[in-house]
Design an enzyme around this catalytic site. Structure first.
Site, mmCIF file in Angstrom:
data_model
loop_
_atom_site.group_PDB
_atom_site.id
_atom_site.type_symbol
_atom_site.label_atom_id
_atom_site.label_comp_id
_atom_site.label_asym_id
_atom_site.label_seq_id
_atom_site.Cartn_x
_atom_site.Cartn_y
_atom_site.Cartn_z
ATOM 1 N N HIS A 117 57.867 4.839 77.071
ATOM 2 C CA HIS A 117 56.597 5.565 77.143
ATOM 3 C C HIS A 117 56.198 5.984 78.559
ATOM 4 O O HIS A 117 55.255 6.757 78.727
ATOM 5 C CB HIS A 117 55.487 4.727 76.484
ATOM 6 N N ASP A 144 49.417 3.972 69.642
ATOM 7 C CA ASP A 144 50.186 2.882 70.235
ATOM 8 C C ASP A 144 49.687 1.535 69.721
ATOM 9 O O ASP A 144 48.510 1.402 69.388
ATOM 10 C CB ASP A 144 49.967 2.932 71.764
ATOM 11 N N ASP A 148 48.695 0.405 77.110
ATOM 12 C CA ASP A 148 49.431 1.045 78.207
ATOM 13 C C ASP A 148 48.533 1.354 79.394
ATOM 14 O O ASP A 148 48.680 2.383 80.061
ATOM 15 C CB ASP A 148 50.139 2.328 77.717
ATOM 16 N N HIS A 161 56.368 1.125 81.518
ATOM 17 C CA HIS A 161 55.960 1.676 80.215
ATOM 18 C C HIS A 161 54.657 1.056 79.707
ATOM 19 O O HIS A 161 54.089 1.552 78.732
ATOM 20 C CB HIS A 161 57.081 1.565 79.164
ATOM 21 N N ASP A 248 53.624 6.553 70.504
ATOM 22 C CA ASP A 248 54.562 5.443 70.689
ATOM 23 C C ASP A 248 54.865 4.915 69.284
ATOM 24 O O ASP A 248 53.937 4.502 68.567
ATOM 25 C CB ASP A 248 53.889 4.369 71.550
ATOM 26 N N ASP A 250 55.872 2.292 68.262
ATOM 27 C CA ASP A 250 55.459 0.907 67.966
ATOM 28 C C ASP A 250 54.016 0.847 67.449
ATOM 29 O O ASP A 250 53.539 -0.195 67.008
ATOM 30 C CB ASP A 250 55.714 -0.054 69.140
ATOM 31 N N GLU A 293 59.727 5.518 72.602
ATOM 32 C CA GLU A 293 60.105 4.113 72.335
ATOM 33 C C GLU A 293 60.997 3.912 71.116
ATOM 34 O O GLU A 293 61.108 2.797 70.604
ATOM 35 C CB GLU A 293 58.863 3.209 72.236
HETATM 36 MN MN LIG Z 1 53.222 2.771 74.630
#
Ligand SMILES: [Mn+2]
Length: 321
Positions: A117, A144, A148, A161, A248, A250, A293
């Site tokens: 990221h 996300d 971050d 990231h 992202d 995730d 990611e």
């Molecule tokens: Mn991220």
């Protein structure tokens, strides 16, 4: 004489083509922003999942000019443990920023695929620079599991990231915040964090202090995606030229996106994520998209890249009916 009835697919394709225009694919095999190897294969995995082919029924063509060059971690020194590979990441983001800006200048819509990221620092810099030249600002939608928003001082790992959103807001190492010669890239009032569920202690305070709009998984549980996205879209679009989508994977639940370096249970379901993307498409205000990611080494039969492609299609205008 009655006009020949056009096929549903044709009608949809024309509608989407008119609204979306030309697309350009940027692969950024960045793995310097975190410790798990394999995330550099993300762009290949997305190509293998058939992005270009699957865009065709939507009437969309995507120009792929290959990957932005990223140095191998083995060939470089890590540098400070507080922000590992800072110089290399800054270099890649600078290059990516220029390419994204040029693509927008040419009237295209950039689709950036990582890579970890940290690449968002470059993408957002490029999108922001393009609109800044026209006296306009942009919104930023950040999907996300994490916020971050660490800095080299707050980060427990020193992995960049975990810092890109802070950098976009002008908080962080100068090498990253000043890419393109201006900062911040986005105003906190037009930044929306969505899907977060796993924050470091210090980072939690940073998010609160930053003034960005954060919608946690709990908010989504209580209000539902449609309600949250309606509010999010009005924040992202209010007074801006539109917004960038930095996704992202995730942020998704690991059951549908297992190929990520930092899986966290309780993420977006398949349908929640699609509704999010469908509402983005309906808004007609997404300037550019970024999927990050995706880690094929940790994945199961490319499922994560495939879901990323599916989501991009929804974001670009694919509809059920
Ligand atoms: Mn991220």
């Amino acid at each position: 004489m009655t006009k020949p009835k056009r096929h549903w697919g044709e009608i949809q394709a024309r509608r989407v083509r008119e609204r979306v225009g030309r697309l350009r694919f940027f692969g950024v095999p960045m793995d310097l922003g975190q410790d798990r190897r394999g995330v550099d294969m993300g762009p290949s995995a997305v190509r293998a999942a058939g992005l270009a082919t699957k865009l065709q029924p939507l009437g969309l063509e995507i120009q792929d000019e290959g990957d932005v060059l990223v140095p191998s971690p083995e060939a470089r020194e890590m540098g400070s443990h507080k922000a590992k590979f800072l110089a290399e990441i800054a270099e890649v983001c600078e290059e990516l920023s220029l390419r994204v800006e040029a693509s927008l200048d040419a009237g295209e819509r950039p689709i950036v695929v990582g890579g970890d990221h940290s690449i968002a620092i470059g993408t957002v810099a490029g999108v922001s620079a393009h609109f800044k030249k026209r006296g306009q600002s942009i919104g930023l939608l950040w999907v996300d599991a994490h916020a971050d928003m660490n800095t080299p001082d707050s980060s427990p790992s020193g992995n960049v990231h975990g810092m890109p959103l802070a950098c976009c807001l002008g908080i962080g190492p100068e090498e990253l915040t000043t890419i393109g010669g201006f900062e911040p890239k986005v105003d906190r009032d037009h930044v929306v964090l969505l899907g977060i569920r796993n924050l470091d202690d210090v980072e939690r305070e940073l998010v609160k202090k930053s003034g960005v709009h954060a919608f946690t998984m709990r908010d989504l549980d209580v209000r539902g995606m449609a309600d949250v996205m309606e509010e999010a879209l009005s924040l992202l679009c209010d007074g801006t030229a539109g917004f960038h989508v930095s996704f992202d994977v995730d942020g998704l639940d690991p059951s549908i996106a297992p190929g990520v370096g930092t899986p966290v249970r309780g993420g977006l379901t398949f349908r929640e994520a699609h509704l999010l993307m469908e509402m983005i498409s309906d808004s007609n205000k997404a300037l550019s998209f970024e999927m990050t990611e995706i880690n094929p080494i940790l994945d199961q039969r490319n499922a994560t890249a495939e879901v990323a492609v599916d989501l991009l299609l929804s974001g670009l205008g694919k509809r059920i009916l």
